[in-house]
Scaffold this motif. Structure first.
Motif, PDB file in Angstrom:
ATOM      1  N   GLU A 161      63.663  59.562  90.610  1.00 34.04           N
ATOM      2  CA  GLU A 161      62.741  58.504  91.002  1.00 34.04           C
ATOM      3  C   GLU A 161      61.518  58.543  90.099  1.00 34.04           C
ATOM      4  O   GLU A 161      60.938  59.599  89.888  1.00 34.04           O
ATOM      5  N   GLU A 162      61.159  57.392  89.568  1.00 35.73           N
ATOM      6  CA  GLU A 162      59.988  57.283  88.714  1.00 35.73           C
ATOM      7  C   GLU A 162      58.871  56.591  89.479  1.00 35.73           C
ATOM      8  O   GLU A 162      59.108  55.569  90.124  1.00 35.73           O
ATOM      9  N   PRO A 163      57.663  57.130  89.416  1.00 39.67           N
ATOM     10  CA  PRO A 163      56.554  56.432  90.069  1.00 39.67           C
ATOM     11  C   PRO A 163      56.162  55.188  89.271  1.00 39.67           C
ATOM     12  O   PRO A 163      56.125  55.223  88.041  1.00 39.67           O
ATOM     13  N   ILE A 164      55.926  54.100  89.958  1.00 45.23           N
ATOM     14  CA  ILE A 164      55.458  52.877  89.303  1.00 45.23           C
ATOM     15  C   ILE A 164      54.170  52.440  89.975  1.00 45.23           C
ATOM     16  O   ILE A 164      53.955  52.685  91.158  1.00 45.23           O
ATOM     17  N   ALA A 165      53.324  51.834  89.228  1.00 49.28           N
ATOM     18  CA  ALA A 165      52.050  51.353  89.772  1.00 49.28           C
ATOM     19  C   ALA A 165      51.719  50.036  89.081  1.00 49.28           C
ATOM     20  O   ALA A 165      51.426  50.005  87.896  1.00 49.28           O
ATOM     21  N   ASN A 166      51.838  48.955  89.816  1.00 44.27           N
ATOM     22  CA  ASN A 166      51.557  47.629  89.274  1.00 44.27           C
ATOM     23  C   ASN A 166      50.186  47.161  89.714  1.00 44.27           C
ATOM     24  O   ASN A 166      49.784  47.393  90.850  1.00 44.27           O
ATOM     25  N   CYS A 167      49.500  46.478  88.810  1.00 45.20           N
ATOM     26  CA  CYS A 167      48.162  45.985  89.106  1.00 45.20           C
ATOM     27  C   CYS A 167      47.997  44.583  88.533  1.00 45.20           C
ATOM     28  O   CYS A 167      48.477  44.295  87.434  1.00 45.20           O
ATOM     29  N   LYS A 168      47.323  43.737  89.301  1.00 45.93           N
ATOM     30  CA  LYS A 168      46.946  42.410  88.824  1.00 45.93           C
ATOM     31  C   LYS A 168      45.507  42.174  89.242  1.00 45.93           C
ATOM     32  O   LYS A 168      45.157  42.301  90.410  1.00 45.93           O
ATOM     33  N   LEU A 169      44.688  41.842  88.260  1.00 45.64           N
ATOM     34  CA  LEU A 169      43.265  41.589  88.487  1.00 45.64           C
ATOM     35  C   LEU A 169      42.902  40.246  87.871  1.00 45.64           C
ATOM     36  O   LEU A 169      43.538  39.806  86.906  1.00 45.64           O
ATOM     37  N   LEU A 170      41.889  39.615  88.409  1.00 46.67           N
ATOM     38  CA  LEU A 170      41.369  38.375  87.848  1.00 46.67           C
ATOM     39  C   LEU A 170      39.971  38.634  87.309  1.00 46.67           C
ATOM     40  O   LEU A 170      39.149  39.257  87.977  1.00 46.67           O
ATOM     41  N   LEU A 171      39.726  38.167  86.083  1.00 45.34           N
ATOM     42  CA  LEU A 171      38.417  38.322  85.440  1.00 45.34           C
ATOM     43  C   LEU A 171      37.895  36.969  84.996  1.00 45.34           C
ATOM     44  O   LEU A 171      38.658  36.003  84.879  1.00 45.34           O
ATOM     45  N   ALA A 172      36.612  36.916  84.713  1.00 48.54           N
ATOM     46  CA  ALA A 172      35.991  35.692  84.206  1.00 48.54           C
ATOM     47  C   ALA A 172      36.590  35.347  82.837  1.00 48.54           C
ATOM     48  O   ALA A 172      36.972  36.241  82.078  1.00 48.54           O
ATOM     49  N   PRO A 173      36.666  34.059  82.498  1.00 47.34           N
ATOM     50  CA  PRO A 173      37.310  33.663  81.237  1.00 47.34           C
ATOM     51  C   PRO A 173      36.548  34.090  79.991  1.00 47.34           C
ATOM     52  O   PRO A 173      37.117  34.134  78.909  1.00 47.34           O
ATOM     53  N   ASN A 174      35.288  34.458  80.111  1.00 51.74           N
ATOM     54  CA  ASN A 174      34.500  34.856  78.939  1.00 51.74           C
ATOM     55  C   ASN A 174      34.551  36.358  78.671  1.00 51.74           C
ATOM     56  O   ASN A 174      33.898  36.838  77.752  1.00 51.74           O
ATOM     57  N   GLU A 175      35.302  37.126  79.453  1.00 55.06           N
ATOM     58  CA  GLU A 175      35.397  38.579  79.242  1.00 55.06           C
ATOM     59  C   GLU A 175      36.239  38.876  78.013  1.00 55.06           C
ATOM     60  O   GLU A 175      37.270  38.241  77.783  1.00 55.06           O
ATOM     61  N   ASP A 176      35.811  39.857  77.243  1.00 55.92           N
ATOM     62  CA  ASP A 176      36.530  40.293  76.041  1.00 55.92           C
ATOM     63  C   ASP A 176      37.397  41.486  76.420  1.00 55.92           C
ATOM     64  O   ASP A 176      36.898  42.612  76.522  1.00 55.92           O
ATOM     65  N   ILE A 177      38.692  41.244  76.645  1.00 56.02           N
ATOM     66  CA  ILE A 177      39.604  42.294  77.065  1.00 56.02           C
ATOM     67  C   ILE A 177      40.953  42.064  76.414  1.00 56.02           C
ATOM     68  O   ILE A 177      41.341  40.922  76.155  1.00 56.02           O
ATOM     69  N   ASP A 178      41.651  43.158  76.125  1.00 60.89           N
ATOM     70  CA  ASP A 178      42.931  43.067  75.445  1.00 60.89           C
ATOM     71  C   ASP A 178      43.844  44.181  75.943  1.00 60.89           C
ATOM     72  O   ASP A 178      43.388  45.118  76.613  1.00 60.89           O
ATOM     73  N   ALA A 179      45.114  44.097  75.614  1.00 60.33           N
ATOM     74  CA  ALA A 179      46.067  45.136  75.992  1.00 60.33           C
ATOM     75  C   ALA A 179      45.629  46.471  75.388  1.00 60.33           C
ATOM     76  O   ALA A 179      45.169  46.533  74.254  1.00 60.33           O
ATOM     77  N   GLY A 180      45.745  47.530  76.187  1.00 59.10           N
ATOM     78  CA  GLY A 180      45.322  48.849  75.746  1.00 59.10           C
ATOM     79  C   GLY A 180      43.965  49.256  76.276  1.00 59.10           C
ATOM     80  O   GLY A 180      43.620  50.429  76.262  1.00 59.10           O
ATOM     81  N   ASP A 181      43.176  48.290  76.737  1.00 57.49           N
ATOM     82  CA  ASP A 181      41.884  48.605  77.331  1.00 57.49           C
ATOM     83  C   ASP A 181      42.079  49.184  78.729  1.00 57.49           C
ATOM     84  O   ASP A 181      43.172  49.109  79.295  1.00 57.49           O
ATOM     85  N   VAL A 182      41.027  49.743  79.296  1.00 56.18           N
ATOM     86  CA  VAL A 182      41.087  50.353  80.625  1.00 56.18           C
ATOM     87  C   VAL A 182      40.032  49.705  81.510  1.00 56.18           C
ATOM     88  O   VAL A 182      38.904  49.486  81.081  1.00 56.18           O
ATOM     89  N   ILE A 183      40.425  49.394  82.752  1.00 55.71           N
ATOM     90  CA  ILE A 183      39.493  48.855  83.741  1.00 55.71           C
ATOM     91  C   ILE A 183      39.416  49.845  84.891  1.00 55.71           C
ATOM     92  O   ILE A 183      40.442  50.278  85.411  1.00 55.71           O
ATOM     93  N   ALA A 184      38.204  50.204  85.294  1.00 56.10           N
ATOM     94  CA  ALA A 184      37.991  51.078  86.444  1.00 56.10           C
ATOM     95  C   ALA A 184      37.614  50.211  87.636  1.00 56.10           C
ATOM     96  O   ALA A 184      36.634  49.472  87.589  1.00 56.10           O
ATOM     97  N   VAL A 185      38.430  50.300  88.702  1.00 57.32           N
ATOM     98  CA  VAL A 185      38.201  49.528  89.928  1.00 57.32           C
ATOM     99  C   VAL A 185      38.282  50.497  91.100  1.00 57.32           C
ATOM    100  O   VAL A 185      39.320  51.115  91.325  1.00 57.32           O
ATOM    101  N   ASN A 186      37.183  50.626  91.838  1.00 56.55           N
ATOM    102  CA  ASN A 186      37.178  51.489  93.029  1.00 56.55           C
ATOM    103  C   ASN A 186      37.736  52.880  92.748  1.00 56.55           C
ATOM    104  O   ASN A 186      38.631  53.351  93.433  1.00 56.55           O
ATOM    105  N   THR A 187      37.261  53.533  91.755  1.00 61.15           N
ATOM    106  CA  THR A 187      37.665  54.883  91.328  1.00 61.15           C
ATOM    107  C   THR A 187      39.111  54.951  90.830  1.00 61.15           C
ATOM    108  O   THR A 187      39.643  56.033  90.650  1.00 61.15           O
ATOM    109  N   GLN A 188      39.747  53.829  90.591  1.00 57.30           N
ATOM    110  CA  GLN A 188      41.096  53.810  90.035  1.00 57.30           C
ATOM    111  C   GLN A 188      41.039  53.226  88.639  1.00 57.30           C
ATOM    112  O   GLN A 188      40.353  52.243  88.396  1.00 57.30           O
ATOM    113  N   ARG A 189      41.792  53.838  87.728  1.00 55.61           N
ATOM    114  CA  ARG A 189      41.806  53.375  86.345  1.00 55.61           C
ATOM    115  C   ARG A 189      43.096  52.614  86.082  1.00 55.61           C
ATOM    116  O   ARG A 189      44.172  53.093  86.395  1.00 55.61           O
ATOM    117  N   VAL A 190      42.947  51.431  85.480  1.00 54.36           N
ATOM    118  CA  VAL A 190      44.083  50.555  85.195  1.00 54.36           C
ATOM    119  C   VAL A 190      44.184  50.367  83.686  1.00 54.36           C
ATOM    120  O   VAL A 190      43.229  49.925  83.044  1.00 54.36           O
TER     121      VAL A 190
END
Length: 114
Positions: A60-89
């Motif tokens: 069994e492999e652990p999986i963790a899926n996340c979907k977040l919504l951000l403002a359209p003017n945010e500069d973000i790309d694949a490989g970046d990290v977002i910290a939400v409520n002490t969780q890193r995505v």
């Protein structure tokens, strides 16, 4: 006027240059607001057999899926990290979402928990 209200505080860490060991380093975090759509954790049967017996057992492999919504003017790309409520995505994909009038309303950020 955006359709989605962004109320959850989060921090975006951009991937920057590599450190002295060749590992990607994170830049200083930028605080922002987001909306959490999905923060789930579960297990999935792996296609790799966990043993070589005739039981045909799977690991069994652990999986963790996340979907977040951000403002359209945010500069973000694949490989970046977002910290939400002490969780890193770890961001795996970013796609703009449009309103009925054809303007970019928000960004849908998909990722996996670290």
């Amino acid at each position: 006027m955006p359709i989605v209200k962004l109320r959850v505080p989060c921090t975006i860490y951009r991937r920057s240059k590599t450190d002295r060991y060749g590992q990607p380093a994170l830049a200083v975090g930028k605080p922002t607001k987001c909306a959490v759509v999905l923060l789930s954790r579960g297990k999935q049967a792996s296609t790799v057999r966990s043993d070589s017996s005739a039981t045909r057992g799977h690991a069994e492999e652990p999986i963790a899926n996340c979907k977040l919504l951000l403002a359209p003017n945010e500069d973000i790309d694949a490989g970046d990290v977002i910290a939400v409520n002490t969780q890193r995505v770890m961001v795996t994909g970013v796609s703009p979402q449009y309103s009925i009038s054809g303007r970019v309303d928000h960004l849908l950020v998909e990722g996996t928990r670290e």
